[in-house]
Design a protein around this motif. Structure first.
Motif, PDB file in Angstrom:
ATOM      1  N   ASP A   1       4.394  10.533  -0.461  1.00 20.07           N
ATOM      2  CA  ASP A   1       4.018  10.655  -0.920  1.00 20.07           C
ATOM      3  C   ASP A   1       2.945   9.793  -1.031  1.00 20.07           C
ATOM      4  OD1 ASP A   1       3.502  11.855  -4.287  1.00 20.07           O
ATOM      5  OD2 ASP A   1       3.913   9.573  -4.700  1.00 20.07           O
ATOM      6  N   PHE A   2       1.232  10.053  -1.299  1.00 21.42           N
ATOM      7  CA  PHE A   2       0.439   8.842  -1.105  1.00 21.42           C
ATOM      8  C   PHE A   2       0.742   7.519  -1.806  1.00 21.42           C
ATOM      9  CE2 PHE A   2       0.035  10.329  -5.614  1.00 21.42           C
ATOM     10  CZ  PHE A   2      -1.166   9.146  -6.328  1.00 21.42           C
ATOM     11  N   LEU A   3       2.240   7.439  -3.026  1.00 20.50           N
ATOM     12  CA  LEU A   3       1.961   6.017  -3.345  1.00 20.50           C
ATOM     13  C   LEU A   3       3.428   5.886  -2.555  1.00 20.50           C
ATOM     14  CD1 LEU A   3       1.035   6.937  -7.246  1.00 20.50           C
ATOM     15  CD2 LEU A   3       0.058   5.317  -5.529  1.00 20.50           C
ATOM     16  N   ASP A   4       3.635   6.444  -1.628  1.00 21.86           N
ATOM     17  CA  ASP A   4       4.911   5.579  -0.769  1.00 21.86           C
ATOM     18  C   ASP A   4       4.700   4.322  -0.074  1.00 21.86           C
ATOM     19  OD1 ASP A   4       7.217   5.280   0.200  1.00 21.86           O
ATOM     20  OD2 ASP A   4       8.074   7.829   0.128  1.00 21.86           O
ATOM     21  N   LEU A   5       5.186   3.391  -0.613  1.00 21.22           N
ATOM     22  CA  LEU A   5       5.459   2.027  -0.055  1.00 21.22           C
ATOM     23  C   LEU A   5       5.450   2.118   1.395  1.00 21.22           C
ATOM     24  CD1 LEU A   5       7.314  -0.028  -2.484  1.00 21.22           C
ATOM     25  CD2 LEU A   5       4.560  -0.429  -1.815  1.00 21.22           C
ATOM     26  N   ARG A   6       6.471   3.244   1.742  1.00 18.35           N
ATOM     27  CA  ARG A   6       6.349   3.556   3.038  1.00 18.35           C
ATOM     28  C   ARG A   6       5.572   3.978   3.922  1.00 18.35           C
ATOM     29  NH1 ARG A   6      11.727   7.867   2.902  1.00 18.35           N
ATOM     30  NH2 ARG A   6       9.822   8.326   1.182  1.00 18.35           N
ATOM     31  N   ASN A   7       4.253   4.071   3.594  1.00 17.63           N
ATOM     32  CA  ASN A   7       3.718   4.911   3.682  1.00 17.63           C
ATOM     33  C   ASN A   7       2.910   3.573   4.264  1.00 17.63           C
ATOM     34  OD1 ASN A   7       3.541   7.289   3.561  1.00 17.63           O
ATOM     35  ND2 ASN A   7       2.737   7.438   1.343  1.00 17.63           N
ATOM     36  N   THR A   8       2.544   1.764   4.172  1.00 24.18           N
ATOM     37  CA  THR A   8       1.704   0.892   4.354  1.00 24.18           C
ATOM     38  C   THR A   8       1.323   0.588   5.793  1.00 24.18           C
ATOM     39  OG1 THR A   8       2.657   0.059   1.564  1.00 24.18           O
ATOM     40  CG2 THR A   8       1.533  -1.283   3.568  1.00 24.18           C
ATOM     41  N   PRO A   9       2.613   0.246   6.469  1.00 21.30           N
ATOM     42  CA  PRO A   9       2.755   0.242   7.804  1.00 21.30           C
ATOM     43  C   PRO A   9       1.572   1.040   8.426  1.00 21.30           C
ATOM     44  CG  PRO A   9       4.613   0.000   7.078  1.00 21.30           C
ATOM     45  CD  PRO A   9       4.420   0.639   5.986  1.00 21.30           C
ATOM     46  N   THR A  10       1.822   2.598   8.101  1.00 17.97           N
ATOM     47  CA  THR A  10       0.849   3.180   8.813  1.00 17.97           C
ATOM     48  C   THR A  10      -0.641   3.128   8.657  1.00 17.97           C
ATOM     49  OG1 THR A  10       2.601   4.329   9.573  1.00 17.97           O
ATOM     50  CG2 THR A  10       0.491   5.149   9.674  1.00 17.97           C
ATOM     51  N   ILE A  11      -0.427   2.794   7.109  1.00 16.87           N
ATOM     52  CA  ILE A  11      -2.320   2.389   6.515  1.00 16.87           C
ATOM     53  C   ILE A  11      -2.807   1.570   7.778  1.00 16.87           C
ATOM     54  CG2 ILE A  11      -4.035   2.534   5.119  1.00 16.87           C
ATOM     55  CD1 ILE A  11      -2.313   6.082   5.762  1.00 16.87           C
ATOM     56  N   ASP A  12      -1.893   0.117   7.690  1.00 16.63           N
ATOM     57  CA  ASP A  12      -2.292  -0.856   8.301  1.00 16.63           C
ATOM     58  C   ASP A  12      -3.330  -0.866   9.264  1.00 16.63           C
ATOM     59  OD1 ASP A  12      -1.931  -1.615   5.195  1.00 16.63           O
ATOM     60  OD2 ASP A  12      -0.398  -3.170   5.872  1.00 16.63           O
ATOM     61  N   ARG A  13      -2.393   0.099  10.437  1.00 15.08           N
ATOM     62  CA  ARG A  13      -2.230   0.417  11.851  1.00 15.08           C
ATOM     63  C   ARG A  13      -3.534   1.062  11.958  1.00 15.08           C
ATOM     64  NH1 ARG A  13       2.286   0.191  15.083  1.00 15.08           N
ATOM     65  NH2 ARG A  13       0.547   0.633  16.401  1.00 15.08           N
ATOM     66  N   ILE A  14      -4.155   2.512  10.914  1.00 16.33           N
ATOM     67  CA  ILE A  14      -5.154   3.014  11.027  1.00 16.33           C
ATOM     68  C   ILE A  14      -6.652   2.139  10.911  1.00 16.33           C
ATOM     69  CG2 ILE A  14      -5.999   4.901   9.974  1.00 16.33           C
ATOM     70  CD1 ILE A  14      -3.791   6.213  10.159  1.00 16.33           C
ATOM     71  N   GLU A  15      -6.486   0.985   9.907  1.00 12.93           N
ATOM     72  CA  GLU A  15      -7.153   0.190   9.636  1.00 12.93           C
ATOM     73  C   GLU A  15      -7.544  -0.307  10.176  1.00 12.93           C
ATOM     74  OE1 GLU A  15      -9.036  -2.022   5.579  1.00 12.93           O
ATOM     75  OE2 GLU A  15      -6.829  -1.686   5.464  1.00 12.93           O
ATOM     76  N   HIS A  16      -6.617  -0.897  10.926  1.00 16.21           N
ATOM     77  CA  HIS A  16      -6.599  -1.693  12.369  1.00 16.21           C
ATOM     78  C   HIS A  16      -7.719  -1.622  13.055  1.00 16.21           C
ATOM     79  CE1 HIS A  16      -5.980  -5.712  13.935  1.00 16.21           C
ATOM     80  NE2 HIS A  16      -5.504  -4.952  15.540  1.00 16.21           N
ATOM     81  N   LEU A  17      -7.525   0.065  13.843  1.00 19.03           N
ATOM     82  CA  LEU A  17      -8.949   0.861  14.424  1.00 19.03           C
ATOM     83  C   LEU A  17      -9.134   1.017  13.903  1.00 19.03           C
ATOM     84  CD1 LEU A  17      -5.952   3.289  15.579  1.00 19.03           C
ATOM     85  CD2 LEU A  17      -6.044   1.680  17.237  1.00 19.03           C
ATOM     86  N   VAL A  18      -9.699   1.084  13.278  1.00 17.28           N
ATOM     87  CA  VAL A  18     -11.177   2.141  12.432  1.00 17.28           C
ATOM     88  C   VAL A  18     -12.349   1.064  11.392  1.00 17.28           C
ATOM     89  CG1 VAL A  18     -10.493   4.375  12.475  1.00 17.28           C
ATOM     90  CG2 VAL A  18     -10.432   2.887  10.068  1.00 17.28           C
ATOM     91  N   ASN A  19     -11.646   0.152  11.020  1.00 15.17           N
ATOM     92  CA  ASN A  19     -12.335  -1.177  10.229  1.00 15.17           C
ATOM     93  C   ASN A  19     -13.543  -1.483  10.956  1.00 15.17           C
ATOM     94  OD1 ASN A  19     -12.846  -3.946   8.940  1.00 15.17           O
ATOM     95  ND2 ASN A  19     -11.779  -3.456   7.356  1.00 15.17           N
ATOM     96  N   PRO A  20     -14.541  -1.595  10.075  1.00 14.96           N
ATOM     97  CA  PRO A  20     -15.902  -1.838  11.395  1.00 14.96           C
ATOM     98  C   PRO A  20     -16.226  -3.060  11.248  1.00 14.96           C
ATOM     99  CG  PRO A  20     -16.839  -0.899   8.846  1.00 14.96           C
ATOM    100  CD  PRO A  20     -14.884  -0.989   9.198  1.00 14.96           C
ATOM    101  N   ALA A  21     -15.456  -3.695  10.649  1.00 13.05           N
ATOM    102  CA  ALA A  21     -16.109  -5.508  11.320  1.00 13.05           C
ATOM    103  C   ALA A  21     -15.255  -6.068  11.915  1.00 13.05           C
ATOM    104  CB  ALA A  21     -16.125  -5.949   9.499  1.00 13.05           C
ATOM    105  N   ARG A  22     -13.329  -5.157  11.636  1.00 16.61           N
ATOM    106  CA  ARG A  22     -12.717  -6.130  12.891  1.00 16.61           C
ATOM    107  C   ARG A  22     -11.697  -5.362  13.264  1.00 16.61           C
ATOM    108  NH1 ARG A  22     -11.317  -7.287   6.987  1.00 16.61           N
ATOM    109  NH2 ARG A  22      -9.084  -5.643   6.695  1.00 16.61           N
ATOM    110  N   GLY A  23     -12.358  -3.596  14.082  1.00 20.67           N
ATOM    111  CA  GLY A  23     -10.692  -2.548  13.600  1.00 20.67           C
ATOM    112  C   GLY A  23     -11.508  -3.036  15.675  1.00 20.67           C
ATOM    113  N   GLU A  24     -10.295  -2.472  16.207  1.00 18.73           N
ATOM    114  CA  GLU A  24      -9.536  -2.505  17.628  1.00 18.73           C
ATOM    115  C   GLU A  24     -11.079  -1.373  18.110  1.00 18.73           C
ATOM    116  OE1 GLU A  24      -6.057  -1.592  19.041  1.00 18.73           O
ATOM    117  OE2 GLU A  24      -5.498  -3.073  18.185  1.00 18.73           O
ATOM    118  N   LEU A  25     -11.669  -0.501  17.448  1.00 15.77           N
ATOM    119  CA  LEU A  25     -12.393   0.277  18.329  1.00 15.77           C
ATOM    120  C   LEU A  25     -13.925   0.356  18.129  1.00 15.77           C
ATOM    121  CD1 LEU A  25     -10.539   3.572  17.445  1.00 15.77           C
ATOM    122  CD2 LEU A  25     -10.053   2.449  19.537  1.00 15.77           C
ATOM    123  N   ARG A  26     -14.065  -0.932  17.009  1.00 13.78           N
ATOM    124  CA  ARG A  26     -15.771  -1.027  17.028  1.00 13.78           C
ATOM    125  C   ARG A  26     -16.596  -1.406  18.556  1.00 13.78           C
ATOM    126  NH1 ARG A  26     -12.568  -5.709  16.288  1.00 13.78           N
ATOM    127  NH2 ARG A  26     -13.993  -7.639  16.986  1.00 13.78           N
TER     128      ARG A  26
END
Length: 806
Positions: free
Chosen positions: A156-181
């Motif tokens: 579910d969208f408010l499940d705490l277990r989503n947090t690590p995955t969302i953090d990993r995705i954000e770490h990839l695509v973050n325009p300022a500090r993401g791996e893919l920038r």
């Protein structure tokens, strides 16, 4: 009885202090997890984040339409169960996407996301981009400037277990500090949105707000207590008492919930939610500091009369103890009326806040006296370390903050001036005060139901999910972020072929013909699986049947699905009105051949919000009535004056609408696009304000009754105002400061709005309702301003004491 209990509490102060300290240490062990190292229990005690449930839908009653729709959808389309998603939007603001942009998606972004999916324990169920054979074409914007990559999650969208995955995705695509920038084509912009991203930001903001709220509460309470009393022990004693109470309350909630999860009745009813600790914190700190200060103020009064420390404490508990029990009971029973709500979060808030207030009361009656006894004669150091009898030449310390700005006895002079003015013109002052507040009360009544249900509107505008959502809305229809799913279920009909399939085709055509009237942007079905704008071949249409017509056991061919994209933001109030209109039109346009026995269900963001609105509207009415009835009943029992009890309740009820109106006005002035207060604000504001607001009324009326026995019906009101003015003002300022911590610490707009409304409400009650509207009414009653017969009906005090003529 009170005398006996008071003596026992004072005599056994060391035992009391020791027991509370042991409980506080154990509670800290539960909250921070170190108690598990001692292996006292056969299983590890869970942490707070491990016992909370989240999501609004999960707290709706099981018989709500969307809950039934979700059940049917889950069984009919088990392979298409999208619990939540993270959506990466790639877009160019000024031109169409290039081949290089698409190559970046195919060769870089999607493979990196697939690598996350292939990791052990991954919660990613599927990744879809524009090459997906089912919905790939729908992921490209019509203007050609944007495309979406959807990461479907199992939770579910408010499940705490989503947090690590969302953090990993954000770490990839973050325009300022993401791996893919560094691999991003020049000019291409990335943003992250989707329900799971919004949920993660909501949970993060709620957790941050809870911890910051408690910190700001402590800071504000310490500063206010030191400024008002200028005595460190007087500041630390209430704070330590409330801190211990808060630790024990939160630990008890964890343990009782843990017991409930193991099947122990009646604790199975407990289902804490993220953010609950914020509500518990502000109520316990606000009410708890007040209870402690009422005790300390009366203790100082008795101590200054020459009594010893033990005598002063015993007298204080005997005289004030019943009033504190009455006040706490009123607040606890009032807030406890939330248990009659059908929406689960309101129920849980009512249970846990009331439970925490009971613990706070026990601490105030036992721990606070023990701490005062420990401090002894130096409780008010450095202003005073002896009683007035011990130092007759010492000028009594003026312990209010206003004394810095006014001469000696400045506060008392202010209250004396107010009391004298009320004695002369109670009716004029009463009407003037009411006249000033009526316009705001009218605003509160008119806009009471103009509420905001948007998750994104709760978050700050620079939150990643909000930025991503705005990027999506620039290139896709507003309703694309939350399509409306319509389920047609008839266990006796086969929708996969023949005349029934043709009837579905006719329904789709009827809706298409009315698309302007309905606000319909697109419609996807077995006939048009990629939408009205995309031509679909026979083969593709056959494959699409599996997506839009159930093939699951028990529902095969009996459930058909339509996905409607509407032109309204699915979180807006307009979308709810639009949904109600669409539901009526679909029922009217349903072909007659399939009408008998066919059930219609609606799924999506807007149907869930409409169910939430209907249930919370019902809860508002029920809880408002229950709170008023409970508080009124307690006041009648305590005061034994029916009409005056009714007036006291109505005065706080009036201040509720004034507070709400002022809050709406303030936020509208700050932001002219203000869409209304958060949907949780009215019910929490009403419950807390009406229940807590009676504290001061009970304290004032108890002193009025006490003084009227000596000074008479009218003079007793005046002397009671003078004797209670300073302490009630101090308590009101501190409670308002406690609630204001929600404004300072809250990252969620709803918390800021609730904190603002509660702050306004407490200040109104402290400086308008309690010192003006209540005494003025009582004076008019007891001076025959309403006439002797009507005055008797309304509750004028009668007495046979010689002072009655004063």
């Amino acid at each position: 009885m009170l005398q006996f209990l008071a003596i026992r509490i004072v005599r056994n102060w060391k035992l009391s202090l020791g027991l509370w300290l042991v409980l506080a240490i154990c509670a800290n062990g539960v909250l921070n997890g170190w108690l598990n190292n001692l292996r006292i229990f056969p299983a590890a005690i869970p942490r707070w984040e491990e016992i909370v449930d989240d999501g609004e839908d999960a707290f709706l009653p099981s018989n709500m339409p969307t809950r039934r729709a979700e059940e049917i959808f889950r069984k009919a389309f088990p392979d298409d169960r999208l619990a939540s998603s993270a959506v990466v939007i790639l877009h160019r603001p000024d031109k169409k996407l290039t081949d290089q942009d698409r190559s970046f998606v195919e060769q870089t972004l999607t493979p990196r996301l697939l690598a996350l999916q292939n990791e052990s324990g991954s919660i990613i169920s599927k990744i879809r981009d524009f090459n997906d054979n089912q919905i790939g074409k729908l992921l490209n914007s019509r203007d050609g400037k944007a495309t979406l990559v959807v990461v479907e999650l199992k939770n579910d969208f408010l499940d705490l277990r989503n947090t690590p995955t969302i953090d990993r995705i954000e770490h990839l695509v973050n325009p300022a500090r993401g791996e893919l920038r560094t691999k991003l084509p020049s000019g291409l912009q990335l943003a992250l949105s989707g329900s799971a991203t919004v949920g993660g930001d909501m949970l993060s903001a709620a957790e941050s707000s809870a911890s910051r709220t408690q910190l700001w509460t402590i800071i504000l309470v310490v500063c206010l207590l030191l400024a008002i009393y200028r005595a460190p022990f007087v500041a630390l004693i209430p704070l330590f008492t409330v801190f211990v109470s808060m630790q024990i309350s939160m630990a008890a909630v964890i343990l009782l919930t843990w017991a409930g999860k193991m099947g122990i009745e009646p604790f199975t009813l407990l289902r804490p939610f993220s953010g609950l600790q914020t509500y518990i914190s502000v109520v316990v700190y606000g009410a708890g500091v007040d209870y402690c200060l009422f005790l300390i103020a009366r203790y100082k009064e008795e101590f200054n009369r020459g009594q010893s420390v033990d005598e002063a404490l015993t007298t204080t508990l005997r005289k004030v103890g019943s009033g504190l029990v009455a006040s706490a009971s009123t607040v606890a029973f009032g807030i406890g009326m939330m248990v009659f709500a059908l929406f689960g979060k309101f129920q849980q808030a009512g249970i846990t806040m009331s439970f925490s207030l009971v613990i706070m009361l026990l601490c105030a009656l036992t721990l606070t006296p023990a701490l005062l006894r420990l401090a002894g004669k130096c409780a008010f150091w450095p202003l005073q370390c002896s009683s007035i009898a011990d130092a007759p030449k010492r000028r009594p310390a003026n312990i209010t903050i206003w004394s810095r700005w006014f001469p000696e006895n400045g506060v008392e002079r202010i209250w004396e001036s107010i009391a004298n003015a009320l004695m002369k013109r109670p009716g004029v002052i009463w009407m003037a005060a009411v006249a000033v507040m009526v316009p705001f009360a009218a605003i509160g009544v008119i806009y009471h139901n103009e509420l905001s249900y948007g998750l994104l509107s709760e978050l700050p505008p620079d939150t990643p999910s909000v930025v991503g959502a705005k990027a999506v809305q620039q290139h896709f229809p507003a309703g694309e972020t939350g399509p409306l799913t319509v389920l047609l279920y008839n266990p006796k009909l086969d929708f996969s072929a023949g005349e029934n399939y043709d009837a579905i085709d006719k329904l789709v055509q009827n809706l298409t013909d009315k698309k302007e009237q309905l606000g319909l942007i697109d419609l996807r079905s077995a006939i048009h699986p990629l939408g009205l704008q995309v031509e679909t071949g026979i083969v593709a249409r056959g494959v699409a049947k599996k997506r839009y017509i159930s093939t699951s056991d028990g529902f095969a061919e009996h459930v058909v699905r339509l996905d409607l994209v509407l032109n309204q933001d699915p979180f807006s109030r307009d979308s709810m009105r639009q949904l109600e209109f669409v539901e009526r039109r679909i029922h009217e346009l349903l072909p007659a051949s399939i009408q008998p026995g066919t059930e219609l269900y609606y799924l999506g963001t807007t149907p869930s919000l409409l169910d939430l609105k209907s249930i919370t509207d019902r809860d508002q009415i029920v809880i408002d009535g229950a709170v008023l009835a409970a508080v009124l009943a307690i006041l009648i029992v305590l005061l034994r004056m029916f009409s005056i009890s009714v007036y006291l309740v109505l005065s706080v009820f009036f201040s509720y609408f004034v507070s709400l109106g002022m809050t709406i006005t303030l936020f509208w002035l700050i932001d002219p696009q203000f869409a209304g207060v958060d949907w949780k604000v009215p019910i929490f504001l009403f419950t807390i304000l009406v229940a807590v607001g009676q504290d001061y009324n009970i304290f004032l009326m108890s002193r009025i009754k006490e003084d009227q026995r000596t000074h008479g019906p009218v003079k007793g009101i005046q002397t009671a105002m003078l004797s209670t003015g300073s302490i009630i003002s101090s308590c009101g300022i501190i409670m308002a400061g406690t609630f204001f911590s929600l404004v300072l610490a809250g990252h969620l707009r709803g918390s800021q709005q609730l904190g603002t409304a509660l702050t306004i409400g407490v200040l109104l009650d402290t400086f308008i309702i309690r010192p003006i509207l209540v005494p003025a009414w009582l004076i008019m009653l007891n001076t025959n301003r309403f006439g002797s017969r009507l005055g008797n009906v309304l509750g004028a005090t009668t007495t046979n004491t010689p002072a009655a003529t004063s």
